[in-house]
Design a protein around this motif. Structure first.
Motif, mmCIF file in Angstrom:
data_model
loop_
_atom_site.group_PDB
_atom_site.id
_atom_site.type_symbol
_atom_site.label_atom_id
_atom_site.label_comp_id
_atom_site.label_asym_id
_atom_site.label_seq_id
_atom_site.Cartn_x
_atom_site.Cartn_y
_atom_site.Cartn_z
ATOM 1 N N ASP A 120 0.840 -1.088 -0.299
ATOM 2 C CA ASP A 120 0.121 0.115 0.013
ATOM 3 C C ASP A 120 0.795 1.121 -0.068
ATOM 4 O O ASP A 120 1.706 1.549 0.979
ATOM 5 C CB ASP A 120 -0.946 0.078 1.299
ATOM 6 C CG ASP A 120 -2.032 1.022 1.167
ATOM 7 O OD1 ASP A 120 -1.959 2.190 0.682
ATOM 8 O OD2 ASP A 120 -3.085 0.955 1.741
ATOM 9 N N PRO A 121 1.027 1.954 -1.062
ATOM 10 C CA PRO A 121 1.976 3.035 -1.235
ATOM 11 C C PRO A 121 1.418 4.166 -0.097
ATOM 12 O O PRO A 121 2.723 4.966 0.300
ATOM 13 C CB PRO A 121 1.706 3.728 -2.481
ATOM 14 C CG PRO A 121 0.391 3.065 -3.088
ATOM 15 C CD PRO A 121 -0.030 1.760 -2.205
ATOM 16 N N TYR A 122 0.357 4.154 0.430
ATOM 17 C CA TYR A 122 -0.216 5.205 1.247
ATOM 18 C C TYR A 122 -0.234 4.922 2.809
ATOM 19 O O TYR A 122 -1.314 4.810 3.453
ATOM 20 C CB TYR A 122 -1.450 5.835 0.932
ATOM 21 C CG TYR A 122 -1.160 6.442 -0.565
ATOM 22 C CD1 TYR A 122 -0.423 7.767 -0.657
ATOM 23 C CD2 TYR A 122 -1.679 5.965 -1.634
ATOM 24 C CE1 TYR A 122 0.040 8.033 -2.022
ATOM 25 C CE2 TYR A 122 -1.482 6.511 -3.054
ATOM 26 C CZ TYR A 122 -0.791 7.546 -3.203
ATOM 27 O OH TYR A 122 -0.405 8.156 -4.385
ATOM 28 N N ILE A 123 1.044 4.512 3.469
ATOM 29 C CA ILE A 123 1.264 4.356 4.829
ATOM 30 C C ILE A 123 1.912 5.388 5.395
ATOM 31 O O ILE A 123 3.038 5.199 5.743
ATOM 32 C CB ILE A 123 1.502 2.881 5.165
ATOM 33 C CG1 ILE A 123 0.385 1.744 4.643
ATOM 34 C CG2 ILE A 123 1.209 2.699 6.696
ATOM 35 C CD1 ILE A 123 -0.989 1.561 4.882
ATOM 36 N N LEU A 129 -1.335 5.857 9.087
ATOM 37 C CA LEU A 129 -0.269 4.857 10.091
ATOM 38 C C LEU A 129 -1.294 4.139 11.082
ATOM 39 O O LEU A 129 -1.455 3.154 11.371
ATOM 40 C CB LEU A 129 0.808 5.703 10.468
ATOM 41 C CG LEU A 129 1.732 6.215 9.697
ATOM 42 C CD1 LEU A 129 2.307 7.496 10.272
ATOM 43 C CD2 LEU A 129 2.867 5.008 9.487
ATOM 44 N N TYR A 130 -2.381 5.071 11.637
ATOM 45 C CA TYR A 130 -3.449 4.301 12.556
ATOM 46 C C TYR A 130 -4.214 3.523 11.695
ATOM 47 O O TYR A 130 -4.365 2.260 12.587
ATOM 48 C CB TYR A 130 -4.209 5.423 13.091
ATOM 49 C CG TYR A 130 -3.688 6.161 14.317
ATOM 50 C CD1 TYR A 130 -3.275 5.272 15.272
ATOM 51 C CD2 TYR A 130 -3.673 7.514 14.231
ATOM 52 C CE1 TYR A 130 -2.821 6.126 16.464
ATOM 53 C CE2 TYR A 130 -2.979 8.299 15.193
ATOM 54 C CZ TYR A 130 -2.549 7.378 16.421
ATOM 55 O OH TYR A 130 -2.160 8.215 17.606
ATOM 56 N N ASN A 131 -4.478 3.502 10.665
ATOM 57 C CA ASN A 131 -5.373 2.319 9.745
ATOM 58 C C ASN A 131 -4.305 1.253 9.766
ATOM 59 O O ASN A 131 -4.856 -0.074 10.187
ATOM 60 C CB ASN A 131 -5.473 2.773 8.341
ATOM 61 C CG ASN A 131 -6.581 3.835 8.316
ATOM 62 O OD1 ASN A 131 -7.585 3.927 8.896
ATOM 63 N ND2 ASN A 131 -6.679 4.515 6.969
ATOM 64 N N PHE A 132 -3.125 1.191 9.451
ATOM 65 C CA PHE A 132 -2.126 0.294 9.384
ATOM 66 C C PHE A 132 -2.249 -0.537 10.864
ATOM 67 O O PHE A 132 -2.289 -1.875 10.841
ATOM 68 C CB PHE A 132 -0.925 0.563 8.991
ATOM 69 C CG PHE A 132 0.172 -0.927 8.963
ATOM 70 C CD1 PHE A 132 -0.238 -1.885 8.033
ATOM 71 C CD2 PHE A 132 1.221 -0.762 9.781
ATOM 72 C CE1 PHE A 132 0.683 -2.900 7.952
ATOM 73 C CE2 PHE A 132 2.110 -2.222 9.824
ATOM 74 C CZ PHE A 132 1.843 -3.072 8.784
ATOM 75 N N LEU A 133 -2.204 0.222 12.026
ATOM 76 C CA LEU A 133 -2.027 -0.161 13.311
ATOM 77 C C LEU A 133 -3.414 -1.191 13.466
ATOM 78 O O LEU A 133 -3.191 -2.057 14.208
ATOM 79 C CB LEU A 133 -1.824 0.693 14.190
ATOM 80 C CG LEU A 133 -1.916 0.392 15.857
ATOM 81 C CD1 LEU A 133 -0.852 -0.421 16.032
ATOM 82 C CD2 LEU A 133 -1.662 1.964 16.676
ATOM 83 N N ARG A 134 -4.404 -0.380 13.297
ATOM 84 C CA ARG A 134 -5.711 -1.065 13.364
ATOM 85 C C ARG A 134 -5.872 -2.477 12.659
ATOM 86 O O ARG A 134 -6.526 -3.350 13.168
ATOM 87 C CB ARG A 134 -6.802 -0.087 12.945
ATOM 88 C CG ARG A 134 -7.209 0.717 13.954
ATOM 89 C CD ARG A 134 -8.462 1.390 13.653
ATOM 90 N NE ARG A 134 -9.024 2.488 14.475
ATOM 91 C CZ ARG A 134 -8.418 3.822 14.303
ATOM 92 N NH1 ARG A 134 -7.496 4.096 13.155
ATOM 93 N NH2 ARG A 134 -8.565 4.792 15.104
ATOM 94 N N ALA A 167 6.639 6.204 13.833
ATOM 95 C CA ALA A 167 5.757 5.492 14.012
ATOM 96 C C ALA A 167 5.635 4.102 13.695
ATOM 97 O O ALA A 167 5.298 3.067 14.331
ATOM 98 C CB ALA A 167 4.329 6.081 13.270
ATOM 99 N N LEU A 168 6.060 3.661 12.459
ATOM 100 C CA LEU A 168 6.391 2.431 11.963
ATOM 101 C C LEU A 168 7.258 1.727 12.883
ATOM 102 O O LEU A 168 7.236 0.305 13.100
ATOM 103 C CB LEU A 168 6.814 2.331 10.479
ATOM 104 C CG LEU A 168 5.775 2.399 9.464
ATOM 105 C CD1 LEU A 168 6.311 2.751 8.164
ATOM 106 C CD2 LEU A 168 4.636 1.821 9.391
ATOM 107 N N ALA A 169 8.450 2.153 13.352
ATOM 108 C CA ALA A 169 9.372 1.653 14.307
ATOM 109 C C ALA A 169 8.860 1.399 15.971
ATOM 110 O O ALA A 169 8.798 0.264 16.003
ATOM 111 C CB ALA A 169 10.386 2.544 14.465
#
Length: 247
Positions: A120-123, A129-134, A167-169
């Motif tokens: 997904d190019p848009y994280i 970033l919260y979407n990916f966490l969810r 955030a990703l870390a």
């Protein structure tokens, strides 16, 4: 279960089975199968609790019919998967609700799922970033044993770049404490959005994970519960392959 609980259980069963039939008629077979199985289980619980013999006979007949249909769908899905022909399309309309990650991905998660690839190019921005966490939280709660998640996204080279990497870390470190490894890769040419499960399912969402509308306010319904959050219009294509790409 007491007799007092029966009406509530009956109502739940009717609601779930009604949804199963709707999904069945829309050719959303994998989702309908999940609903049929849930509804049948609820009816079996009702059957154990009721004393009236004529009611028991009525429910036995209903259960038999739903079980036969569930078996037909299961056989149909197995054949399509074996032949590599499985393709299902879900259209999420503008302002639709009921499409949280739990609701959307549940039919495709099984106990055999251990590895997930997210392209997904848009994280990059905070809400993405919260979407990916969810999405990661959904996998941790699901009935599967995910051990590794791969993320391929584009790197934010603007003023939010440090926010993205930190955030990703943090997500990576947090997943590590749950015994799940997160592998993060960046690509400057990534365009397509795709989620792959190593149990054979491939889910392509037109907007990727970012298909929710911004809530109307911080204290408006849908801010916390994504089943109640309005969506942007998008299409979800679901495929099944016996040979899932692993890179």
């Amino acid at each position: 279960m007491t007799q007092n609980h029966v009406p509530g259980m009956e109502t739940s069963a009717v609601s779930v089975l009604k949804r199963a039939v709707e999904l069945d008629h829309s050719s959303r077979f994998q989702e309908s199968l999940v609903c049929y199985q849930e509804g049948i289980q609820l009816l079996l619980d009702v059957l154990k609790a009721i004393k009236d013999d004529s009611k028991k006979a009525h429910y036995r007949e209903k259960i038999k019919g739903y079980m036969e249909r569930a078996e037909q769908i299961k056989d149909h899905l197995t054949r399509e998967k074996e032949e590599g022909k499985y393709h299902e399309q879900i259209k999420i309309s503008e302002n639709a609700t009921g499409f949280s990650y739990d609701a959307l991905f549940k039919p495709y998660i099984s106990e055999t799922l251990t590895e997930v690839w997210v392209e997904d190019p848009y994280i990059r921005h905070i809400h993405q970033l919260y979407n990916f966490l969810r999405f990661c939280e959904m996998l941790l709660k699901a009935p599967c044993k995910v051990k590794k998640i791969h993320l391929l996204t584009s790197q934010d080279d603007g003023e939010n770049s440090s926010q993205q990497s930190s955030a990703l870390a943090e997500i990576k470190q947090s997943l590590q404490s749950q015994q799940v490894a997160l592998d993060i890769q960046y690509s400057s040419t990534i365009h397509d959005r795709e989620i792959r499960f190593n149990n054979g399912w491939i889910i392509k969402i037109g907007r990727g994970l970012d298909y929710f509308k911004k809530p109307k306010g911080r204290f408006s319904i849908g801010y916390c519960d994504y089943d109640l959050r309005e969506c942007q219009e998008t299409t979800v294509d679901v495929f099944h392959t016996k040979h899932t790409k692993t890179t």
